[in-house]
Scaffold this active site. Structure first.
Site, PDB file in Angstrom:
ATOM      1  CE1 TYR A  40      -3.158  -2.837   0.013  1.00 27.35           C
ATOM      2  CE2 TYR A  40      -3.795  -2.286   2.237  1.00 27.35           C
ATOM      3  CZ  TYR A  40      -3.955  -3.055   1.112  1.00 27.35           C
ATOM      4  OH  TYR A  40      -4.910  -4.038   1.082  1.00 27.35           O
ATOM      5  CG  ASP A  54      -7.157  -4.632   3.802  1.00 30.59           C
ATOM      6  OD1 ASP A  54      -8.142  -4.637   4.561  1.00 30.59           O
ATOM      7  OD2 ASP A  54      -7.057  -3.863   2.830  1.00 30.59           O
ATOM      8  CG  ASP A  68      -1.797 -20.162  -1.278  1.00 28.01           C
ATOM      9  OD1 ASP A  68      -0.979 -19.960  -0.351  1.00 28.01           O
ATOM     10  OD2 ASP A  68      -1.514 -20.869  -2.263  1.00 28.01           O
ATOM     11  CG  ASP A 111     -12.332  -7.011   6.435  1.00 29.49           C
ATOM     12  OD1 ASP A 111     -12.027  -6.509   7.544  1.00 29.49           O
ATOM     13  OD2 ASP A 111     -12.781  -6.349   5.491  1.00 29.49           O
ATOM     14  CE  LYS A 163       1.487 -17.557  -3.244  1.00 29.75           C
ATOM     15  NZ  LYS A 163       0.709 -18.791  -3.139  1.00 29.75           N
TER      16      LYS A 163
END
Ligand code: NAD
Length: 360
Positions: free
Chosen positions: A143, A250, A226, A254, A194
């Site tokens: 970001y 992020d 994943d 959620d 990852k």
């Protein structure tokens, strides 16, 4: 001996002032029971600050926050300010607060309370007992990495670019918060990356692994993102504390939060290296129900409990508040957002009063 704490209150907009009032009552009650003195100072943020000063984060507010032991925030925003230019919007005040206090660690618990299991979209046996803390890096990663932008290429195409980058010091500081958080919980930390594809993730994994030597009481594991997403839905009970970067955090925070099924119940904390953290509900200012005594104050009250646990080192007081929340739910009290068959529907104030009775 009485311990004293200076707390900045940022009630903000919409339901903010209503739910904040309940949290203050709860803190005062617990404080008097446990020899903790809270000195509250209320400051402006968001739409309320725009109306009063023209800015969503007045300089005076940031100064007050910086000088306090912790900041308890409710929520900001509302239809009234939606048309303003970006730099004057309520959300800009929130981002300014996070930047101004250098809050790089976001802690988001996802705890299933037994009384609210049916609010989850997953089966009872899958979610019963879930108690996860997601520690998300908040100020680095893709970001913020450079270069970023949409550029013209030599072939006349447009190319959108973002850069996922972490320095070792950025990884170490979030890693430390995560290990210390795991120490306050069940002592299990799962780092999500990852690393099979991304170099930035390989560095992440190397640094987190190296840090583990300083925390022999924490059991560290690693998962690719994943697989972590899959495991969160398949068998969330395997997780205690999760640490991950900004983008993965992020999404996973959620997903983890939604295991609980109810937005009016979720607190959060944002922490820096030193200085005060900001404790706030995950939900927004709910302008659709503001001023109607319908808001669920429990996420705000649980944010106050997080403040006691993670900001003020008062775990016994935090336990007491969390226990009171369990008690009122056991007694059948529900605000409309979590109302279920055969329960007693109450408003924000009555829920607050029930909490105070439970504490007494
Ligand atoms: P929201 O979370 O405010 O509301 C979503 C829905 O959940 C609404 O139906 C609302 O009534 C309900 N709800 C939320 N909190 C509740 C509570 N405590 N008790 C009962 N019901 C509750 O999200 P939104 O509608 O997308 O946004 C409204 C405003 O809040 C916008 O201006 C948005 O920018 C702002 N917002 C602020 C924050 C923050 O302060 N951190 C976070 C998200 C949204």
């Amino acid at each position: 001996m009485t311990s004293s704490f200076h707390i900045t209150l940022l009630p903000g907009d919409g339901i903010g002032p209503e739910i904040m009032a309940m949290a203050v009552d709860v803190l005062n009650t617990v404080g008097s029971q446990m020899d903790l003195a809270f000195e509250f100072e209320t400051a402006l943020i968001g739409g309320a600050a725009i109306d009063e000063t023209g800015e969503p984060l007045p300089e005076a507010t940031l100064k007050t926050c910086k000088a306090s032991d912790a900041v308890l925030l409710a929520a900001i925003g509302g239809y009234k300010w939606d048309g303003l230019p970006r730099h004057q919007r309520p959300e800009t005040g929130l981002l300014g607060l996070r930047a101004g206090l250098e809050l790089f660690a976001n802690l988001r618990p996802a705890t299933i309370l037994p009384q609210l299991i049916d609010a989850s979209s997953l089966k009872r046996e899958v979610v019963e007992g879930v108690d996860i803390m997601v520690v998300r890096e908040l100020t680095g990663g893709i970001y913020f990495g450079a270069p970023k932008g949409i550029f013209a290429t030599e072939t006349g195409q447009q190319r959108g670019v973002n850069t996922m980058a972490y320095t070792d010091s950025e990884i170490d500081r979030i890693g430390k918060v995560a290990f210390e958080t795991a120490q306050k919980r069940k002592g299990q930390l799962c780092s999500v990356d990852k690393a099979n594809v991304l170099e930035v993730s390989q560095l992440w994994r190397d640094r987190i692994t190296a840090l583990a030597a300083d925390y022999p009481d924490v059991a560290l594991s690693h998962l690719y993102v994943d697989n972590a997403a899959m495991q969160l839905i398949r068998w969330p009970k395997q997780f205690d504390t999760i640490v991950t970067g900004n983008l993965f955090g992020d999404i996973l925070s959620d997903a983890a939060a939604m295991l609980t099924g109810s937005i009016g119940m979720l607190p959060s904390a944002s922490l820096g290296a030193s200085g005060p953290g900001v404790y706030e509900p995950v939900h927004g200012s709910a302008p659709d129900i503001a001023g109607q005594d319908k808001a669920n104050p429990l996420a705000q009250v649980l944010s106050a409990a997080m403040m006691l646990r993670y900001g003020l080192e008062q775990p016994a007081a935090a336990d007491r508040i969390e226990q009171a929340v369990t008690t009122v739910l056991d007694q059948g009290y529900r605000t409309s957002d979590i109302m279920a068959e055969n329960m007693t529907q109450v408003g924000c104030k009555a829920m607050g009063e029930a909490l105070l009775r439970a504490l007494a």
